[in-house]
Scaffold this motif. Structure first.
Motif, mmCIF file in Angstrom:
data_model
loop_
_atom_site.group_PDB
_atom_site.id
_atom_site.type_symbol
_atom_site.label_atom_id
_atom_site.label_comp_id
_atom_site.label_asym_id
_atom_site.label_seq_id
_atom_site.Cartn_x
_atom_site.Cartn_y
_atom_site.Cartn_z
ATOM 1 N N VAL A 91 -22.022 9.678 14.012
ATOM 2 C CA VAL A 91 -20.861 8.933 14.492
ATOM 3 C C VAL A 91 -20.996 7.474 14.070
ATOM 4 C CG1 VAL A 91 -19.530 8.202 16.503
ATOM 5 C CG2 VAL A 91 -20.583 10.478 16.460
ATOM 6 N N ASN A 92 -19.974 6.938 13.404
ATOM 7 C CA ASN A 92 -19.999 5.546 12.986
ATOM 8 C C ASN A 92 -19.835 4.644 14.213
ATOM 9 O OD1 ASN A 92 -18.865 2.880 11.977
ATOM 10 N ND2 ASN A 92 -19.290 3.908 10.046
ATOM 11 N N VAL A 93 -20.801 3.760 14.444
ATOM 12 C CA VAL A 93 -20.789 2.900 15.634
ATOM 13 C C VAL A 93 -20.589 1.438 15.269
ATOM 14 C CG1 VAL A 93 -22.221 4.461 17.009
ATOM 15 C CG2 VAL A 93 -23.321 2.715 15.587
ATOM 16 N N MET A 94 -20.131 1.193 14.040
ATOM 17 C CA MET A 94 -19.940 -0.179 13.588
ATOM 18 C C MET A 94 -18.892 -0.907 14.423
ATOM 19 S SD MET A 94 -21.285 -2.198 11.457
ATOM 20 C CE MET A 94 -20.980 -3.874 10.906
ATOM 21 N N GLY A 95 -17.942 -0.161 14.992
ATOM 22 C CA GLY A 95 -16.905 -0.783 15.785
ATOM 23 C C GLY A 95 -17.415 -1.481 17.020
ATOM 24 N N GLY A 96 -18.559 -1.069 17.526
ATOM 25 C CA GLY A 96 -19.130 -1.707 18.710
ATOM 26 C C GLY A 96 -20.148 -2.772 18.397
ATOM 27 N N CYS A 97 -20.417 -3.007 17.110
ATOM 28 C CA CYS A 97 -21.472 -3.939 16.705
ATOM 29 C C CYS A 97 -21.148 -5.374 17.116
ATOM 30 C CB CYS A 97 -21.688 -3.854 15.203
ATOM 31 S SG CYS A 97 -22.890 -5.033 14.554
ATOM 32 N N ILE A 98 -19.990 -5.883 16.677
ATOM 33 C CA ILE A 98 -19.649 -7.281 16.935
ATOM 34 C C ILE A 98 -19.429 -7.556 18.421
ATOM 35 C CG2 ILE A 98 -17.957 -9.095 16.486
ATOM 36 C CD1 ILE A 98 -17.597 -7.928 13.685
ATOM 37 N N PRO A 99 -18.544 -6.786 19.125
ATOM 38 C CA PRO A 99 -18.372 -7.080 20.562
ATOM 39 C C PRO A 99 -19.645 -6.846 21.361
ATOM 40 C CG PRO A 99 -17.226 -5.056 19.962
ATOM 41 C CD PRO A 99 -17.633 -5.706 18.689
ATOM 42 N N GLY A 100 -20.402 -5.810 21.025
ATOM 43 C CA GLY A 100 -21.650 -5.534 21.743
ATOM 44 C C GLY A 100 -22.656 -6.653 21.595
ATOM 45 N N THR A 101 -22.776 -7.196 20.377
ATOM 46 C CA THR A 101 -23.695 -8.309 20.131
ATOM 47 C C THR A 101 -23.248 -9.561 20.879
ATOM 48 O OG1 THR A 101 -24.183 -7.411 17.937
ATOM 49 C CG2 THR A 101 -24.788 -9.696 18.345
#
Length: 253
Positions: free
Chosen positions: A12-22
């Protein structure tokens, strides 16, 4: 993630949560740091260390031995009930095989009773006999190793070291810190590879340690952030929050 070209977690591509999560983590860390430093400057209170009396130490030790004994017995019985045997457990998978079958979901909360063992063991470290501490540490390692809980083993090692130095009013040497870190690092890789055999009831030996598995296990210790990114991009935009259902309803059903 971008530089390492690692953008998926179990397909599952999780790149969408990278910026807000960081961003959430950075905000939380800065808020904690500011609050901690602000409190430190304004609330410096010197307190004299209260040393318990011999009678209090005796009562603490008695209670600790009782709680530790009950907790160890309960956890060993739980492990035996799902297919482990004492020979397999006490040799940490080095001798014999085990027919591990698992435990019903509504009883899995009993495995959390293992956490109760840590505090009594620390009191035994502080006030008990040395060989009691060693035996207790061995039992803790066996139980948590069988469960596959690496993080709690790290906590046991670090907290035991802190108790050792604090009760003797000593400062740890840099060499001791490096040695402890190296041992925990080796366990996080080699132990991580062998715990799969331990969980499945197979013979766990160093012969099964291979370079490819070593690298994979080492990398897996540093990619847990992917799960967090997956949660950030999934809840609540795609899935509703569980509001405790996973903790309460699943355990009762």
């Amino acid at each position: 993630m971008i530089l390492a070209n690692e953008e998926d977690c179990h397909g599952v591509n999780v790149m969408g949560g990278c910026i807000p999560g960081t961003i959430y983590v950075i905000i939380a860390f800065i808020s904690f740091l500011c609050g901690y430093l602000r409190r430190q400057r304004k609330h410096i209170v010197e307190q004299q260390l209260e040393v318990p009396s011999k009678h209090q130490i005796k009562r603490i030790l008695k209670t600790s031995y009782v709680l530790f004994g009950i907790g160890c017995s309960l956890n060993l019985l739980l492990l035996i009930s799902i297919g482990y045997n004492l020979t397999f457990l006490f040799t940490m998978g080095g001798n014999g095989l085990a027919n591990v079958v698992g435990i019903p979901d509504n009883l899995k909360f009993l495995f959390n009773s293992g956490y109760v063992l840590l505090v009594p063991w620390l009191f035994i470290c502080a006030y008990g006999k040395k060989w009691h501490t060693i035996i207790g540490a061995y039992l803790l390692f066996i139980i948590f190793y069988a469960y596959g809980w690496r993080f709690i083993i790290y906590i046991v090692a670090v907290s035991g070291a802190i108790i050792y130095y604090r009760t003797r009013n000593k400062q740890p040497k840099i060499s001791h810190i490096i040695i402890l870190g190296a041992v925990l690092f080796l366990y996080s890789t080699i132990g991580g590879m062998m715990r799969g055999s331990m969980r499945s009831g197979e013979n766990a030996t160093l012969k099964k340690v291979e370079s490819d598995n070593f690298i994979y296990t080492l990398e897996s210790n540093f990619d847990i952030y992917k799960t967090y990114y997956g949660v950030v991009q999934t809840y609540p935009s795609k899935e509703s929050f569980w509001y405790g259902q996973a903790v309460i309803n699943t355990a009762l059903n």
